[in-house]
Design a protein around this motif. Structure first.
Motif, PDB file in Angstrom:
ATOM      1  N   VAL A 103     -65.934 -65.609  31.848  1.00  0.00           N
ATOM      2  CA  VAL A 103     -67.213 -66.295  31.622  1.00  0.00           C
ATOM      3  C   VAL A 103     -67.708 -66.916  32.916  1.00  0.00           C
ATOM      4  O   VAL A 103     -68.899 -66.855  33.248  1.00  0.00           O
ATOM      5  N   ALA A 104     -66.809 -67.517  33.692  1.00  0.00           N
ATOM      6  CA  ALA A 104     -67.197 -68.153  34.944  1.00  0.00           C
ATOM      7  C   ALA A 104     -67.796 -67.147  35.913  1.00  0.00           C
ATOM      8  O   ALA A 104     -68.809 -67.409  36.575  1.00  0.00           O
ATOM      9  N   THR A 105     -67.165 -65.949  36.005  1.00  0.00           N
ATOM     10  CA  THR A 105     -67.675 -64.915  36.908  1.00  0.00           C
ATOM     11  C   THR A 105     -69.050 -64.441  36.475  1.00  0.00           C
ATOM     12  O   THR A 105     -69.945 -64.213  37.294  1.00  0.00           O
ATOM     13  N   LEU A 106     -69.231 -64.294  35.162  1.00  0.00           N
ATOM     14  CA  LEU A 106     -70.534 -63.874  34.640  1.00  0.00           C
ATOM     15  C   LEU A 106     -71.622 -64.873  35.030  1.00  0.00           C
ATOM     16  O   LEU A 106     -72.705 -64.492  35.477  1.00  0.00           O
ATOM     17  N   LEU A 107     -71.342 -66.180  34.851  1.00  0.00           N
ATOM     18  CA  LEU A 107     -72.331 -67.198  35.211  1.00  0.00           C
ATOM     19  C   LEU A 107     -72.615 -67.165  36.708  1.00  0.00           C
ATOM     20  O   LEU A 107     -73.764 -67.302  37.143  1.00  0.00           O
ATOM     21  N   GLU A 108     -71.565 -66.991  37.507  1.00  0.00           N
ATOM     22  CA  GLU A 108     -71.751 -66.938  38.954  1.00  0.00           C
ATOM     23  C   GLU A 108     -72.593 -65.731  39.362  1.00  0.00           C
ATOM     24  O   GLU A 108     -73.480 -65.837  40.216  1.00  0.00           O
ATOM     25  N   LEU A 114     -73.882 -74.799  35.418  1.00  0.00           N
ATOM     26  CA  LEU A 114     -74.040 -75.724  34.296  1.00  0.00           C
ATOM     27  C   LEU A 114     -74.175 -77.151  34.802  1.00  0.00           C
ATOM     28  O   LEU A 114     -73.368 -77.623  35.614  1.00  0.00           O
ATOM     29  N   SER A 115     -75.217 -77.852  34.300  1.00  0.00           N
ATOM     30  CA  SER A 115     -75.401 -79.261  34.641  1.00  0.00           C
ATOM     31  C   SER A 115     -74.617 -80.130  33.657  1.00  0.00           C
ATOM     32  O   SER A 115     -74.015 -79.631  32.699  1.00  0.00           O
ATOM     33  N   GLU A 116     -74.626 -81.463  33.876  1.00  0.00           N
ATOM     34  CA  GLU A 116     -73.902 -82.360  32.980  1.00  0.00           C
ATOM     35  C   GLU A 116     -74.469 -82.359  31.574  1.00  0.00           C
ATOM     36  O   GLU A 116     -73.755 -82.651  30.616  1.00  0.00           O
ATOM     37  N   SER A 117     -75.734 -82.034  31.434  1.00  0.00           N
ATOM     38  CA  SER A 117     -76.369 -82.041  30.109  1.00  0.00           C
ATOM     39  C   SER A 117     -76.282 -80.688  29.416  1.00  0.00           C
ATOM     40  O   SER A 117     -76.839 -80.519  28.337  1.00  0.00           O
ATOM     41  N   ASN A 121     -70.523 -72.215  24.813  1.00  0.00           N
ATOM     42  CA  ASN A 121     -69.666 -72.136  23.633  1.00  0.00           C
ATOM     43  C   ASN A 121     -68.317 -71.455  23.874  1.00  0.00           C
ATOM     44  O   ASN A 121     -67.561 -71.247  22.932  1.00  0.00           O
ATOM     45  N   TYR A 122     -68.001 -71.103  25.107  1.00  0.00           N
ATOM     46  CA  TYR A 122     -66.680 -70.548  25.443  1.00  0.00           C
ATOM     47  C   TYR A 122     -66.148 -71.270  26.673  1.00  0.00           C
ATOM     48  O   TYR A 122     -66.914 -71.804  27.493  1.00  0.00           O
ATOM     49  N   GLU A 123     -64.809 -71.280  26.787  1.00  0.00           N
ATOM     50  CA  GLU A 123     -64.200 -71.808  28.004  1.00  0.00           C
ATOM     51  C   GLU A 123     -64.584 -70.926  29.189  1.00  0.00           C
ATOM     52  O   GLU A 123     -64.714 -69.709  29.055  1.00  0.00           O
ATOM     53  N   LEU A 128     -64.032 -61.780  29.014  1.00  0.00           N
ATOM     54  CA  LEU A 128     -65.188 -61.230  28.294  1.00  0.00           C
ATOM     55  C   LEU A 128     -64.735 -60.097  27.381  1.00  0.00           C
ATOM     56  O   LEU A 128     -63.882 -59.282  27.745  1.00  0.00           O
ATOM     57  N   ASN A 129     -65.340 -60.063  26.198  1.00  0.00           N
ATOM     58  CA  ASN A 129     -65.071 -59.011  25.230  1.00  0.00           C
ATOM     59  C   ASN A 129     -66.370 -58.306  24.882  1.00  0.00           C
ATOM     60  O   ASN A 129     -67.462 -58.845  25.094  1.00  0.00           O
ATOM     61  N   ASP A 130     -66.236 -57.114  24.323  1.00  0.00           N
ATOM     62  CA  ASP A 130     -67.428 -56.376  23.909  1.00  0.00           C
ATOM     63  C   ASP A 130     -68.240 -57.186  22.915  1.00  0.00           C
ATOM     64  O   ASP A 130     -67.695 -57.786  21.971  1.00  0.00           O
ATOM     65  N   ASN A 131     -69.557 -57.193  23.130  1.00  0.00           N
ATOM     66  CA  ASN A 131     -70.516 -57.834  22.223  1.00  0.00           C
ATOM     67  C   ASN A 131     -70.285 -59.342  22.079  1.00  0.00           C
ATOM     68  O   ASN A 131     -70.662 -59.941  21.067  1.00  0.00           O
ATOM     69  N   MET A 132     -69.665 -59.979  23.055  1.00  0.00           N
ATOM     70  CA  MET A 132     -69.501 -61.430  23.034  1.00  0.00           C
ATOM     71  C   MET A 132     -70.877 -62.086  23.223  1.00  0.00           C
ATOM     72  O   MET A 132     -71.682 -61.622  24.014  1.00  0.00           O
ATOM     73  N   LYS A 133     -71.127 -63.176  22.447  1.00  0.00           N
ATOM     74  CA  LYS A 133     -72.406 -63.879  22.551  1.00  0.00           C
ATOM     75  C   LYS A 133     -72.162 -65.243  23.189  1.00  0.00           C
ATOM     76  O   LYS A 133     -71.494 -66.112  22.612  1.00  0.00           O
ATOM     77  N   LEU A 134     -72.697 -65.438  24.373  1.00  0.00           N
ATOM     78  CA  LEU A 134     -72.550 -66.684  25.108  1.00  0.00           C
ATOM     79  C   LEU A 134     -73.841 -67.495  24.966  1.00  0.00           C
ATOM     80  O   LEU A 134     -74.926 -66.995  25.248  1.00  0.00           O
ATOM     81  N   VAL A 135     -73.697 -68.742  24.495  1.00  0.00           N
ATOM     82  CA  VAL A 135     -74.861 -69.602  24.263  1.00  0.00           C
ATOM     83  C   VAL A 135     -74.712 -70.858  25.109  1.00  0.00           C
ATOM     84  O   VAL A 135     -73.719 -71.589  24.995  1.00  0.00           O
TER      85      VAL A 135
END
Length: 392
Positions: A103-108, A114-117, A121-123, A128-135
């Motif tokens: 997840v961290a690599t995807l965001l990068e 990510l800000s403090e606010s 929904n995942y660590e 990452l898994n197929d069809n994972m939904k990150l919110v």
């Protein structure tokens, strides 16, 4: 930033080298196999127990090995390690095909910090898994009011019930809420909580007795004959259970929940006469009996020298009315028409006639009372020096 892409079908250099090595190795093995199987001059003498392998079986084995090698080569050439995921960020949902391993690599890769606010929904270390939904959710303000105190919360989602718990409010089913507990919170939502407390009290109250009136035709109507109490009334007693409802500590309502009769009330029984008592016993007297006027009802008291009686003459009174008991003739020089009088022995009356007093215009201090019969007039006779009251 990564964008939606198609899977690549071009083989990599590593895949090519691996495939070439496999084909070279298999070719050498197949060459040796065919030389041994189909050579007419074998290098060694066959064992008497060994049986020759038919050529068609050898051909089938060769084809099976060849197909397996081809399939393995195709899988290596056309395999792709990209993972399809869905990313929801700031109200926008997009599908991404990524080679990121966490997840961290995807965001990068997508330039998201990510800000403090904000929260996801995942660590960040999750694979990452197929069809994972990150919110990714951003916090928003929610105001909770209880007992006059306002608590401002920063929430990224949840329900009204969760907001109340975060505000340290212990609520129950009887409390009042402006929002349903299972309702999702929204940005800028205002939630009001009213603490409801119920208490119960018991008080003893009297039951007022009722009055039962019995008509007695052997007695005169009041006020001539006052009513008689046959049975004295007695109040009862009851136990009242009341519910007191307090809202935020202040009494809001009081309601009777139950009543228990401790003692029944006893009705008061009163005997009331029904017979009519008239002011006199004169024939045709329709004036109901009344007591003599009180001091505050009297305007003036005068002394009348003589009071006589007269009966029907066949004519109307001086004021144009037919004479009846309660009409009297007066000297209008002393008593005007319409004056209300009280004459002892005759009762309440009104000056409606004048007779000989008006004709002679005398100053004679005399009153003539009307009666229906001559006999009653004679019985009345003449009464001297009578005190007469002029009423208000």
């Amino acid at each position: 930033m990564e964008t939606p892409v198609k899977r690549s079908t071009a083989p990599t250099k590593t895949h090519k080298r691996l495939l070439q090595g496999m084909f070279i190795l298999n070719a050498k093995k197949f060459k040796a196999f065919f030389i041994n199987m189909f050579s007419r001059a074998p290098k060694h003498k066959a064992s008497p127990e060994a049986l020759p392998i038919p050529s068609y079986i050898a051909l089938l084995l060769f084809l099976g090995v060849a197909l397996s090698a081809a399939f393995l080569g195709w899988a290596l050439l056309f395999s792709d390690t990209s993972v399809p995921v869905t990313l929801v960020y700031r109200g926008r949902e997009q599908k991404i095909l990524t080679k990121a391993d966490s997840v961290a690599t995807l965001l990068e890769n997508n330039a998201i910090t990510l800000s403090e606010s904000e929260d996801i929904n995942y660590e960040l270390s999750s694979a990452l898994n197929d069809n994972m939904k990150l919110v990714i959710k951003s916090s928003f303000p929610v105001a909770v009011t209880s007992g006059g105190k306002v608590t401002l919360l920063e929430m990224r989602g949840g329900t009204v019930g969760e907001a109340l718990l975060l505000a340290g409010i212990d609520y129950d089913a009887e409390d009042e809420l402006t929002r349903l507990p299972f309702e999702d919170v929204e940005p800028g939502m205002r939630i009001r909580h009213i603490d409801i407390q119920k208490k119960y009290e018991t008080v003893t109250k009297p039951i007022a007795f009722k009055e039962q009136v019995i008509r007695d035709n052997s007695r005169y109507k009041p006020p001539y004959q006052e009513a008689v109490i046959k049975t004295e009334g007695e109040d009862g007693e009851k136990l009242v259970v009341r519910e007191l409802v307090y809202k935020d500590g202040e009494l809001a309502s009081r309601e009777v929940m139950n009543q228990l009769i401790l003692k029944d009330a006893v009705d008061r029984v009163v005997l009331v006469g029904t017979k009519t008592k008239y002011q006199t016993g004169l024939t045709g007297d329709e004036r109901e009996w009344r007591p003599a006027p009180k001091k505050e009802q009297v305007r003036e008291t005068i002394q009348i020298s003589e009071i006589t009686a007269y009966t029907h003459t066949g004519r109307r009174t001086a004021t144009g009315r037919w004479p009846k008991i309660g009409y009297v003739a007066v000297n209008t020089n002393l008593i005007p028409y319409g004056t209300k009088l009280y004459i002892p022995g005759y009762g309440y009356c009104v000056a409606q006639d004048t007779g000989a007093f008006g004709a002679h215009k005398s100053d004679k201090n005399q009153i003539d009372v009307f009666m229906n019969t001559k006999r009653e007039c004679l019985k009345w006779g003449r009464k001297y020096n009578v005190t007469v009251q002029i009423l208000k």
